[in-house]
Design a protein around this motif. Sequence first.
Motif, PDB file in Angstrom:
ATOM      1  N   GLY A 157       5.842  12.677   0.670  1.00  0.00           N
ATOM      2  CA  GLY A 157       5.791  12.477  -0.779  1.00  0.00           C
ATOM      3  C   GLY A 157       7.069  11.857  -1.299  1.00  0.00           C
ATOM      4  O   GLY A 157       7.048  10.987  -2.171  1.00  0.00           O
ATOM      5  N   VAL A 174      -2.289   7.560  -5.885  1.00  0.00           N
ATOM      6  CA  VAL A 174      -1.432   8.114  -4.846  1.00  0.00           C
ATOM      7  C   VAL A 174      -1.112   9.550  -5.244  1.00  0.00           C
ATOM      8  O   VAL A 174      -0.759   9.821  -6.387  1.00  0.00           O
ATOM      9  CB  VAL A 174      -0.159   7.265  -4.620  1.00  0.00           C
ATOM     10  CG1 VAL A 174       0.696   7.183  -5.862  1.00  0.00           C
ATOM     11  CG2 VAL A 174       0.664   7.803  -3.466  1.00  0.00           C
ATOM     12  N   GLN A 223       0.855  -1.181   0.000  1.00  0.00           N
ATOM     13  CA  GLN A 223       0.000   0.000   0.000  1.00  0.00           C
ATOM     14  C   GLN A 223       0.898   1.240   0.000  1.00  0.00           C
ATOM     15  O   GLN A 223       1.755   1.392   0.859  1.00  0.00           O
ATOM     16  CB  GLN A 223      -0.881   0.000   1.255  1.00  0.00           C
ATOM     17  CG  GLN A 223      -1.946   1.049   1.273  1.00  0.00           C
ATOM     18  CD  GLN A 223      -3.188   0.621   0.512  1.00  0.00           C
ATOM     19  OE1 GLN A 223      -3.544  -0.544   0.519  1.00  0.00           O
ATOM     20  NE2 GLN A 223      -3.835   1.554  -0.130  1.00  0.00           N
ATOM     21  N   ILE A 224       0.686   2.116  -0.986  1.00  0.00           N
ATOM     22  CA  ILE A 224       1.388   3.402  -1.062  1.00  0.00           C
ATOM     23  C   ILE A 224       0.310   4.453  -1.239  1.00  0.00           C
ATOM     24  O   ILE A 224      -0.291   4.545  -2.306  1.00  0.00           O
ATOM     25  CB  ILE A 224       2.399   3.441  -2.225  1.00  0.00           C
ATOM     26  CG1 ILE A 224       3.416   2.307  -2.105  1.00  0.00           C
ATOM     27  CG2 ILE A 224       3.102   4.799  -2.269  1.00  0.00           C
ATOM     28  CD1 ILE A 224       4.303   2.144  -3.329  1.00  0.00           C
ATOM     29  N   GLY A 225       0.038   5.214  -0.200  1.00  0.00           N
ATOM     30  CA  GLY A 225      -1.098   6.131  -0.242  1.00  0.00           C
ATOM     31  C   GLY A 225      -2.360   5.314  -0.434  1.00  0.00           C
ATOM     32  O   GLY A 225      -2.597   4.351   0.283  1.00  0.00           O
ATOM     33  N   ALA A 281       9.197   4.563  -2.516  1.00  0.00           N
ATOM     34  CA  ALA A 281       8.533   3.255  -2.457  1.00  0.00           C
ATOM     35  C   ALA A 281       8.100   2.809  -3.854  1.00  0.00           C
ATOM     36  O   ALA A 281       8.249   1.633  -4.215  1.00  0.00           O
ATOM     37  CB  ALA A 281       7.338   3.312  -1.508  1.00  0.00           C
ATOM     38  N   GLN A 324       6.958   8.223  -0.519  1.00  0.00           N
ATOM     39  CA  GLN A 324       6.067   7.515  -1.440  1.00  0.00           C
ATOM     40  C   GLN A 324       6.727   7.332  -2.802  1.00  0.00           C
ATOM     41  O   GLN A 324       6.629   6.255  -3.411  1.00  0.00           O
ATOM     42  CB  GLN A 324       4.748   8.263  -1.589  1.00  0.00           C
ATOM     43  CG  GLN A 324       3.894   8.226  -0.349  1.00  0.00           C
ATOM     44  CD  GLN A 324       2.655   9.086  -0.483  1.00  0.00           C
ATOM     45  OE1 GLN A 324       2.689  10.153  -1.095  1.00  0.00           O
ATOM     46  NE2 GLN A 324       1.562   8.625   0.090  1.00  0.00           N
ATOM     47  N   ILE A 384       1.381  12.370  -4.687  1.00  0.00           N
ATOM     48  CA  ILE A 384       2.734  12.580  -4.169  1.00  0.00           C
ATOM     49  C   ILE A 384       2.950  14.079  -4.007  1.00  0.00           C
ATOM     50  O   ILE A 384       3.049  14.806  -4.996  1.00  0.00           O
ATOM     51  CB  ILE A 384       3.784  11.942  -5.100  1.00  0.00           C
ATOM     52  CG1 ILE A 384       3.530  10.436  -5.179  1.00  0.00           C
ATOM     53  CG2 ILE A 384       5.191  12.259  -4.623  1.00  0.00           C
ATOM     54  CD1 ILE A 384       4.423   9.694  -6.127  1.00  0.00           C
TER      55      ILE A 384
END
Length: 84
Positions: free
Chosen positions: A39, A31, A12-14, A45, A42, A33
């Motif tokens: 940000g 997401v 999970q990213i955002g 990632a 993220q 950023i």
Amino acid sequence: MNIFDNDSEVLQIGALTIENGTDSVILSGDVEITKTQAGKAQAQALLDFAQALCAVFDELDSQGLPATADKDPSKVVMVNNPFE
């Protein structure tokens, strides 16, 4: 994430969800950023995931990666809907 190794891992990213599978990886959501430290984390990632995914494909290329996914309709099994 051990890409293509199982059907159980999720990254999970955002609000972006990356679902692992043995024959595919599914990305859904989004997401945002922002120009912040969060940000930046993220973005890192996403970069780490993309590099890992490309590394897996490089390894698969050496093993003879097929040009397209073979979805054999004869392997599809119809089942009764238990909710009807």
